[in-house]
Design a protein around this motif. Structure first.
Motif, PDB file in Angstrom:
ATOM      1  N   GLU A   1      -5.178 -18.951  14.892  1.00 52.60           N
ATOM      2  CA  GLU A   1      -3.883 -19.832  15.295  1.00 52.60           C
ATOM      3  C   GLU A   1      -2.965 -19.559  14.196  1.00 52.60           C
ATOM      4  O   GLU A   1      -1.586 -20.360  14.650  1.00 52.60           O
ATOM      5  N   MET A   2      -3.247 -18.977  13.094  1.00 49.66           N
ATOM      6  CA  MET A   2      -2.005 -19.177  12.028  1.00 49.66           C
ATOM      7  C   MET A   2      -0.871 -18.214  12.328  1.00 49.66           C
ATOM      8  O   MET A   2      -1.010 -17.164  12.789  1.00 49.66           O
ATOM      9  N   PRO A   3       0.365 -18.619  12.186  1.00 51.64           N
ATOM     10  CA  PRO A   3       1.469 -17.846  12.580  1.00 51.64           C
ATOM     11  C   PRO A   3       1.609 -16.738  11.458  1.00 51.64           C
ATOM     12  O   PRO A   3       0.890 -16.555  10.579  1.00 51.64           O
ATOM     13  N   ALA A   4       2.368 -15.640  11.699  1.00 55.62           N
ATOM     14  CA  ALA A   4       2.677 -14.623  10.790  1.00 55.62           C
ATOM     15  C   ALA A   4       3.459 -15.299   9.804  1.00 55.62           C
ATOM     16  O   ALA A   4       4.302 -16.263   9.812  1.00 55.62           O
ATOM     17  N   PHE A   5       3.495 -14.649   8.748  1.00 53.95           N
ATOM     18  CA  PHE A   5       4.166 -15.336   7.458  1.00 53.95           C
ATOM     19  C   PHE A   5       5.077 -14.284   6.776  1.00 53.95           C
ATOM     20  O   PHE A   5       4.473 -13.154   6.538  1.00 53.95           O
ATOM     21  N   VAL A   6       6.265 -14.487   6.158  1.00 52.34           N
ATOM     22  CA  VAL A   6       7.060 -13.728   5.462  1.00 52.34           C
ATOM     23  C   VAL A   6       7.639 -14.639   4.461  1.00 52.34           C
ATOM     24  O   VAL A   6       8.302 -15.622   4.869  1.00 52.34           O
ATOM     25  N   GLY A   7       7.229 -14.279   3.117  1.00 49.68           N
ATOM     26  CA  GLY A   7       7.726 -15.274   2.143  1.00 49.68           C
ATOM     27  C   GLY A   7       9.327 -14.393   1.485  1.00 49.68           C
ATOM     28  O   GLY A   7       9.859 -13.706   1.929  1.00 49.68           O
ATOM     29  N   TYR A   8       9.572 -14.618   0.175  1.00 52.27           N
ATOM     30  CA  TYR A   8      10.771 -14.446  -0.278  1.00 52.27           C
ATOM     31  C   TYR A   8      10.713 -14.518  -1.744  1.00 52.27           C
ATOM     32  O   TYR A   8      10.037 -15.521  -2.392  1.00 52.27           O
ATOM     33  N   ASP A   9      11.095 -13.455  -2.698  1.00 61.15           N
ATOM     34  CA  ASP A   9      10.973 -13.086  -3.994  1.00 61.15           C
ATOM     35  C   ASP A   9      10.006 -11.953  -4.542  1.00 61.15           C
ATOM     36  O   ASP A   9      10.205 -11.336  -5.260  1.00 61.15           O
ATOM     37  N   ASP A  10       8.828 -12.019  -3.631  1.00 59.22           N
ATOM     38  CA  ASP A  10       7.792 -11.081  -3.977  1.00 59.22           C
ATOM     39  C   ASP A  10       7.174 -11.195  -5.105  1.00 59.22           C
ATOM     40  O   ASP A  10       7.193 -10.308  -6.222  1.00 59.22           O
ATOM     41  N   SER A  11       6.871 -12.593  -5.596  1.00 57.63           N
ATOM     42  CA  SER A  11       6.104 -12.929  -6.595  1.00 57.63           C
ATOM     43  C   SER A  11       4.752 -12.177  -7.097  1.00 57.63           C
ATOM     44  O   SER A  11       4.355 -11.709  -6.030  1.00 57.63           O
ATOM     45  N   ASP A  12       4.045 -12.354  -8.208  1.00 55.03           N
ATOM     46  CA  ASP A  12       2.865 -11.839  -8.167  1.00 55.03           C
ATOM     47  C   ASP A  12       1.867 -12.566  -7.405  1.00 55.03           C
ATOM     48  O   ASP A  12       1.013 -11.648  -6.950  1.00 55.03           O
ATOM     49  N   ALA A  13       2.312 -13.894  -7.053  1.00 59.77           N
ATOM     50  CA  ALA A  13       1.332 -14.509  -6.040  1.00 59.77           C
ATOM     51  C   ALA A  13       1.185 -13.804  -4.453  1.00 59.77           C
ATOM     52  O   ALA A  13       0.059 -14.091  -3.983  1.00 59.77           O
TER      53      ALA A  13
ATOM     54  N   LYS B   1      26.535  -8.400  -6.358  1.00 60.10           N
ATOM     55  CA  LYS B   1      25.080  -8.608  -5.584  1.00 60.10           C
ATOM     56  C   LYS B   1      24.240  -7.383  -5.582  1.00 60.10           C
ATOM     57  O   LYS B   1      24.818  -6.267  -5.341  1.00 60.10           O
ATOM     58  N   LEU B   2      22.894  -7.623  -6.298  1.00 63.57           N
ATOM     59  CA  LEU B   2      21.983  -6.552  -6.059  1.00 63.57           C
ATOM     60  C   LEU B   2      21.102  -6.572  -4.872  1.00 63.57           C
ATOM     61  O   LEU B   2      21.084  -7.536  -4.453  1.00 63.57           O
ATOM     62  N   PRO B   3      20.833  -5.135  -4.343  1.00 64.93           N
ATOM     63  CA  PRO B   3      20.009  -5.280  -3.137  1.00 64.93           C
ATOM     64  C   PRO B   3      18.563  -5.813  -3.447  1.00 64.93           C
ATOM     65  O   PRO B   3      17.878  -5.675  -4.319  1.00 64.93           O
ATOM     66  N   THR B   4      18.314  -6.063  -2.192  1.00 68.14           N
ATOM     67  CA  THR B   4      16.875  -6.778  -2.328  1.00 68.14           C
ATOM     68  C   THR B   4      16.092  -5.625  -1.221  1.00 68.14           C
ATOM     69  O   THR B   4      16.731  -4.615  -0.640  1.00 68.14           O
ATOM     70  N   ARG B   5      14.604  -5.844  -1.279  1.00 66.89           N
ATOM     71  CA  ARG B   5      13.600  -4.841  -0.531  1.00 66.89           C
ATOM     72  C   ARG B   5      12.822  -5.673  -0.066  1.00 66.89           C
ATOM     73  O   ARG B   5      11.925  -6.472  -0.767  1.00 66.89           O
ATOM     74  N   LEU B   6      12.630  -5.483   1.405  1.00 64.58           N
ATOM     75  CA  LEU B   6      11.291  -6.024   2.036  1.00 64.58           C
ATOM     76  C   LEU B   6       9.742  -5.290   1.816  1.00 64.58           C
ATOM     77  O   LEU B   6       9.934  -4.065   1.836  1.00 64.58           O
ATOM     78  N   VAL B   7       8.976  -5.963   1.296  1.00 59.04           N
ATOM     79  CA  VAL B   7       7.721  -5.322   1.057  1.00 59.04           C
ATOM     80  C   VAL B   7       6.598  -5.816   1.975  1.00 59.04           C
ATOM     81  O   VAL B   7       6.436  -7.099   1.951  1.00 59.04           O
ATOM     82  N   ILE B   8       6.107  -4.954   2.889  1.00 58.32           N
ATOM     83  CA  ILE B   8       5.439  -5.345   3.870  1.00 58.32           C
ATOM     84  C   ILE B   8       4.001  -5.291   3.654  1.00 58.32           C
ATOM     85  O   ILE B   8       3.517  -4.251   3.239  1.00 58.32           O
ATOM     86  N   ARG B   9       3.206  -6.410   4.072  1.00 61.40           N
ATOM     87  CA  ARG B   9       2.002  -6.606   3.705  1.00 61.40           C
ATOM     88  C   ARG B   9       1.161  -7.341   5.173  1.00 61.40           C
ATOM     89  O   ARG B   9       1.815  -7.608   6.036  1.00 61.40           O
ATOM     90  N   ALA B  10      -0.224  -7.628   4.907  1.00 59.93           N
ATOM     91  CA  ALA B  10      -0.849  -8.017   6.010  1.00 59.93           C
ATOM     92  C   ALA B  10      -0.344  -9.234   6.843  1.00 59.93           C
ATOM     93  O   ALA B  10      -0.396  -9.465   7.947  1.00 59.93           O
ATOM     94  N   SER B  11       0.273 -10.037   6.090  1.00 58.89           N
ATOM     95  CA  SER B  11       0.327 -11.691   6.621  1.00 58.89           C
ATOM     96  C   SER B  11       1.484 -11.408   7.631  1.00 58.89           C
ATOM     97  O   SER B  11       1.464 -12.449   8.504  1.00 58.89           O
ATOM     98  N   SER B  12       2.388 -10.531   7.809  1.00 60.65           N
ATOM     99  CA  SER B  12       3.227 -10.553   8.688  1.00 60.65           C
ATOM    100  C   SER B  12       3.196  -9.452   9.948  1.00 60.65           C
ATOM    101  O   SER B  12       3.907  -9.370  10.891  1.00 60.65           O
ATOM    102  N   LEU B  13       2.104  -9.089   9.960  1.00 59.21           N
ATOM    103  CA  LEU B  13       1.551  -7.966  10.925  1.00 59.21           C
ATOM    104  C   LEU B  13       1.181  -8.594  12.437  1.00 59.21           C
ATOM    105  O   LEU B  13       0.068  -9.518  12.264  1.00 59.21           O
ATOM    106  N   LYS B  14       1.519  -8.362  13.512  1.00 57.97           N
ATOM    107  CA  LYS B  14       0.863  -8.803  14.493  1.00 57.97           C
ATOM    108  C   LYS B  14      -0.419  -8.371  14.924  1.00 57.97           C
ATOM    109  O   LYS B  14      -0.970  -7.298  14.613  1.00 57.97           O
ATOM    110  N   ARG B  15      -1.291  -9.492  15.275  1.00 56.99           N
ATOM    111  CA  ARG B  15      -2.708  -8.893  15.352  1.00 56.99           C
ATOM    112  C   ARG B  15      -2.981  -8.135  16.662  1.00 56.99           C
ATOM    113  O   ARG B  15      -2.038  -8.542  17.861  1.00 56.99           O
ATOM    114  N   LYS B  16      -3.709  -7.268  16.865  1.00 53.68           N
ATOM    115  CA  LYS B  16      -3.879  -6.421  17.986  1.00 53.68           C
ATOM    116  C   LYS B  16      -5.140  -7.250  18.817  1.00 53.68           C
ATOM    117  O   LYS B  16      -5.899  -7.829  18.427  1.00 53.68           O
TER     118      LYS B  16
END
Length: 348
Positions: A275-287, A333-348
């Motif tokens: 029941e957890m929602p998908a998640f996207v964060g910001y910064d792309d920290s080590d964590a 302004k420097l560009p940012t970049r989205l790094v996609i990992r499992a937390s934001s992927l829709k469950r099948k």
């Protein structure tokens, strides 16, 4: 026994006055290239090392690059990804330029007297982190700018002002994050943002709205939440998010710490993983990579922001007297970049 050469001996060997030796070694005043080379060769032959304190007095400089930081009690500020990356970038350029870093902390709720840092020769240039869009802060930076001192803001811009700013494109970064969610079919996307007195919070809201509009999704004010960029504020937001969880299928958080705190808060309330929602964060920290599941996040080039800000202020400092170009406000302004990992992927 170690014999230390004196400035007088350098002058005698080079065939010039002690005053000329002083001007050459301190880079003060016009000197013929032939004379400069003779002095430098004599100093090298004798192993003469000028006194650093005397040099700073001769140049009327402190040798310090000031970094103004927010005072956050009980916060591990130097271990925070945001600050550690920016400071590493600043430090690398300060080292190249043979400057020392002087850390300066604002008083809680107070405004730093930036002009006084230069009047007292405490710093030769300064970089400002954590500035808020408040009247006192705006006025203090405006005075600094009008006085022509070398300074640069990082990650904060002020509408209507011509300040020197090194920033990232947070509008585009948040737009890409939310578009990634809408393209997978998520439509009830909550937003956990930072305080509005930070321009990056307002920029992220702009990107969030734009992505929703393009996807034909009406903004729902009840899905907007606010934290203070700390993990604890994300954890605290879990109660409000949980109350609306049936109407939320994804969450975009303005930094990774809040995203992780919110995830932890929901788990502490025994929200099942399915029941957890998908998640996207910001910064792309080590964590972000260490999360379970790993967190999709917007990568911000904080190290590069620190490097470029330091290069900018040190470059201004070397222009004596300041050139007209050095007074032209910088807003990069420097560009940012989205790094996609499992937390934001829709469950099948």
């Amino acid at each position: 026994m170690v014999i230390i050469a004196s400035r007088k001996e350098v002058a005698q060997l080079a065939g010039v006055s002690e005053a000329t030796v002083s001007r050459v070694l301190n880079g003060v005043g016009p000197i013929r290239e032939e004379t400069r080379q003779r002095v430098m060769e004599a100093a090298e032959r004798l192993g003469y090392t000028p006194n650093a304190l005397a040099q700073s007095f001769a140049r009327r400089r402190s040798g310090n690059l000031g970094v103004v930081m927010p005072y956050l009690p009980k916060a591990r500020i130097f271990s925070a990804y945001y600050f550690s990356e920016i400071l590493s970038g600043i430090g690398s350029k300060a080292l190249e330029g043979k400057y020392d870093l002087l850390m300066l902390f604002r008083e809680p709720g107070g405004t730093m007297d930036y002009l006084n840092l230069f009047r007292t020769q405490k710093v030769d240039a300064c970089i400002i982190l954590g500035a808020k869009d408040e009247d006192g802060e705006r006025a203090a930076i405006r005075q600094l700018s009008e006085a022509g001192h070398p300074y640069c803001l990082i990650n904060q811009h002020f509408e209507g002002e011509s300040f020197h700013v090194m920033d990232a494109d947070h509008v585009e970064g948040s737009y890409e994050a939310v578009r990634h969610l809408t393209e997978q079919g998520f439509r009830r996307i909550a937003f956990l943002n930072g305080p509005p007195e930070f321009s990056n919070s307002r920029d992220r809201m702009t990107g969030y709205r734009r992505a929703l509009e393009e996807a034909g999704i009406e903004l729902d004010e009840s899905l907007l939440f606010e934290g203070n960029f700390s993990r604890k504020s994300g954890f605290a937001a879990a109660e409000k998010v949980a109350a609306r969880l049936k109407g939320i299928d994804a969450v975009f958080a303005a930094n990774d710490r809040m995203a992780i705190g919110l995830q932890q808060g929901l788990r502490s309330m025994d929200v099942p993983e399915e029941e957890m929602p998908a998640f996207v964060g910001y910064d792309d920290s080590d964590a972000a990579e260490l999360g379970a599941p790993p967190l999709t996040s917007v990568r911000v080039p904080f190290y590069e922001l620190g490097c470029l800000a330091a290069e900018h202020v040190l470059g201004m400092l070397e222009q004596t007297p300041p050139s007209a170009a050095s007074r032209i406000p910088l807003h990069r302004k420097l560009p940012t970049r989205l790094v996609i990992r499992a937390s934001s992927l829709k469950r099948k």
